[in-house]
Design a protein around this motif. Structure first.
Motif, short mmCIF file in Angstrom:
data_model
loop_
_atom_site.label_atom_id
_atom_site.label_comp_id
_atom_site.label_asym_id
_atom_site.label_seq_id
_atom_site.Cartn_x
_atom_site.Cartn_y
_atom_site.Cartn_z
N ILE A 1 -1.18 1.50 13.07
CA ILE A 1 -0.41 1.59 11.82
C ILE A 1 -1.36 1.81 10.64
CG2 ILE A 1 1.00 0.25 10.18
CD1 ILE A 1 2.35 -1.04 12.63
N GLY A 2 -2.45 1.05 10.61
CA GLY A 2 -3.46 1.22 9.55
C GLY A 2 -4.06 2.62 9.56
N ALA A 3 -4.35 3.13 10.77
CA ALA A 3 -4.94 4.46 10.89
C ALA A 3 -3.95 5.54 10.46
CB ALA A 3 -5.40 4.70 12.32
N LEU A 4 -2.66 5.35 10.81
CA LEU A 4 -1.63 6.32 10.40
C LEU A 4 -1.48 6.34 8.89
CD1 LEU A 4 1.18 5.94 13.08
CD2 LEU A 4 -0.18 7.97 12.60
N PHE A 5 -1.52 5.14 8.28
CA PHE A 5 -1.43 5.06 6.82
C PHE A 5 -2.61 5.80 6.18
CE2 PHE A 5 -2.75 2.94 2.90
CZ PHE A 5 -1.63 3.20 2.11
N GLY A 6 -3.81 5.49 6.66
CA GLY A 6 -5.01 6.12 6.10
C GLY A 6 -5.00 7.63 6.32
N ALA A 7 -4.55 8.06 7.51
CA ALA A 7 -4.51 9.50 7.81
C ALA A 7 -3.53 10.21 6.89
CB ALA A 7 -4.13 9.72 9.27
N SER A 8 -2.39 9.58 6.60
CA SER A 8 -1.40 10.23 5.73
C SER A 8 -1.93 10.33 4.29
CB SER A 8 -0.05 9.52 5.78
OG SER A 8 -0.22 8.15 5.57
N VAL A 9 -2.65 9.29 3.84
CA VAL A 9 -3.23 9.34 2.48
C VAL A 9 -4.31 10.42 2.40
CG1 VAL A 9 -4.53 8.06 0.75
CG2 VAL A 9 -2.74 6.90 2.02
N SER A 10 -5.19 10.46 3.42
CA SER A 10 -6.28 11.44 3.37
C SER A 10 -5.74 12.86 3.52
CB SER A 10 -7.35 11.14 4.43
OG SER A 10 -6.77 10.94 5.67
N MET A 11 -4.70 13.04 4.36
CA MET A 11 -4.12 14.37 4.49
C MET A 11 -3.46 14.81 3.18
SD MET A 11 -3.52 17.14 5.81
CE MET A 11 -4.42 17.08 7.33
N ARG A 12 -2.83 13.86 2.50
CA ARG A 12 -2.25 14.15 1.18
C ARG A 12 -3.33 14.65 0.22
NH1 ARG A 12 0.71 15.32 -3.29
NH2 ARG A 12 0.10 14.04 -5.03
N GLN A 13 -4.51 14.02 0.26
CA GLN A 13 -5.59 14.42 -0.64
C GLN A 13 -6.19 15.76 -0.22
OE1 GLN A 13 -8.54 11.42 -1.27
NE2 GLN A 13 -9.19 12.31 -3.20
N VAL A 14 -6.27 16.00 1.09
CA VAL A 14 -6.76 17.30 1.56
C VAL A 14 -5.83 18.39 1.05
CG1 VAL A 14 -7.03 18.73 3.62
CG2 VAL A 14 -7.96 16.43 3.62
N LEU A 15 -4.52 18.19 1.19
CA LEU A 15 -3.54 19.20 0.76
C LEU A 15 -3.57 19.39 -0.75
CD1 LEU A 15 -0.55 18.31 3.11
CD2 LEU A 15 -2.12 20.22 3.30
N LEU A 16 -3.90 18.30 -1.48
CA LEU A 16 -3.95 18.36 -2.94
C LEU A 16 -5.04 19.32 -3.41
CD1 LEU A 16 -2.34 16.73 -5.08
CD2 LEU A 16 -4.25 15.17 -5.20
N SER B 1 0.83 -1.21 0.00
CA SER B 1 0.00 0.00 0.00
C SER B 1 0.86 1.26 0.00
CB SER B 1 -0.93 0.01 1.23
OG SER B 1 -1.72 -1.13 1.26
N THR B 2 1.96 1.22 0.77
CA THR B 2 2.85 2.38 0.82
C THR B 2 3.50 2.62 -0.54
OG1 THR B 2 3.27 1.83 3.12
CG2 THR B 2 4.73 3.45 2.14
N LEU B 3 3.87 1.53 -1.22
CA LEU B 3 4.48 1.66 -2.55
C LEU B 3 3.48 2.26 -3.55
CD1 LEU B 3 6.56 -1.64 -2.81
CD2 LEU B 3 7.44 0.68 -2.61
N ILE B 4 2.23 1.81 -3.47
CA ILE B 4 1.19 2.36 -4.36
C ILE B 4 0.95 3.84 -4.03
CG2 ILE B 4 -1.26 2.22 -4.99
CD1 ILE B 4 -1.06 -0.81 -4.51
N PHE B 5 0.94 4.16 -2.76
CA PHE B 5 0.78 5.56 -2.33
C PHE B 5 1.93 6.41 -2.87
CE2 PHE B 5 0.97 8.57 1.55
CZ PHE B 5 0.13 9.49 0.93
N HIS B 6 3.13 5.89 -2.76
CA HIS B 6 4.31 6.59 -3.27
C HIS B 6 4.21 6.80 -4.78
CE1 HIS B 6 8.50 6.74 -4.84
NE2 HIS B 6 8.60 7.63 -3.88
N TYR B 7 3.71 5.76 -5.47
CA TYR B 7 3.53 5.86 -6.93
C TYR B 7 2.58 6.99 -7.28
CZ TYR B 7 1.69 4.73 -11.56
OH TYR B 7 1.27 4.81 -12.87
#
Lengths: 51, 191
Positions: B71-86, A35-41
């Protein structure tokens, strides 16, 4: 590629159902890495950003 | 806090996060808005959080399982924050954000709130140390290392819900993106 994390997650849940603790943890770690690799992509692919 | 209360909290956590994904599916099918690649990764994050909870139900309550959820929540939070900033800076002539706002905020903003709330709630739950001393069958956690319990009642129901959601996401993401990476702004299904 985008369905890969869901696929690994389904396998992960199957291991949990079967009571295979170690296999479940390993698939979870693999899922995090994939998932992290896909996110990085998707970060590097879409827009040029300054970090 | 007794293990049975902890078990109930974990089931509520699974069903609550399942409702969020079901809500995302409602937006996908009712409003015809296809999820973007980052939206799919946020769903992965939510399912990862639920995986930690399910492991608590199956193998007994352990700090490691809560760690997996965090860990799952941190991953999801970083993805959603990336999209918010986008989408945080409006571009003239373009629609603000991705998709229709729900209750004034976009789904990725709600996702970020849910992920941070999840981390906070897990931190509060982990303050009660007694739950780690005994597992559901009453045995000591050290002697019953990784012993599996039978999922029954609501725990089994919660497991079925998360499993159906995971399989449904495999199917819908295949229909949307095929085997390759998803387009950034998907407008229709590939298959």
């Amino acid at each position: 590629m985008s369905l890969l994390p869901f696929l690994i997650l389904t396998i992960n849940l199957f291991f949990i159902y079967k009571g295979m603790h170690k296999a479940a943890v390993i698939t979870f770690i693999i899922n995090i890495i994939v998932s992290t690799l896909i996110f990085h992509y998707h970060i590097t692919d879409t827009i040029n950003i300054n970090l | 806090m007794t293990p049975s209360i902890e078990k109930t909290i974990n089931i509520i956590g699974i069903l609550g996060l399942s409702l969020v994904i079901i809500g995302a599916y409602t937006v996908q099918f009712a409003l015809g808005e296809l999820p973007c690649p980052l939206c799919l990764l946020q769903r992965v994050g939510m399912l990862m959080v639920m995986t930690g909870f399910v492991m608590n139900l199956k193998f007994g309550i352990k700090p490691a399982h809560y760690g997996m959820s965090i860990i799952g929540a941190l991953f999801g939070a970083s993805v959603s924050m990336r999209q918010v900033l986008l989408h945080i800076v409006p571009v003239p002539g373009q629609p603000t954000g991705y998709g229709t706002p729900i209750l004034g905020m976009h789904l990725y903003t709600w996702a970020f709130i849910f992920f941070t709330m999840t981390i906070f709630i897990i931190a509060v739950v982990m303050l009660f140390g007694k739950q780690f001393e005994t597992s559901f069958n009453g045995s000591n956690s050290k002697s019953s290392k990784a012993s599996s319990n039978k999922l029954e009642g609501f725990a089994m129901f919660a497991f079925y819900v998360i499993f159906i959601l995971a399989v449904a996401n495999v199917v819908t993401s295949f229909l949307e993106c095929g085997l390759g990476p998803c387009p950034d702004n998907p407008v229709n299904y590939m298959y």
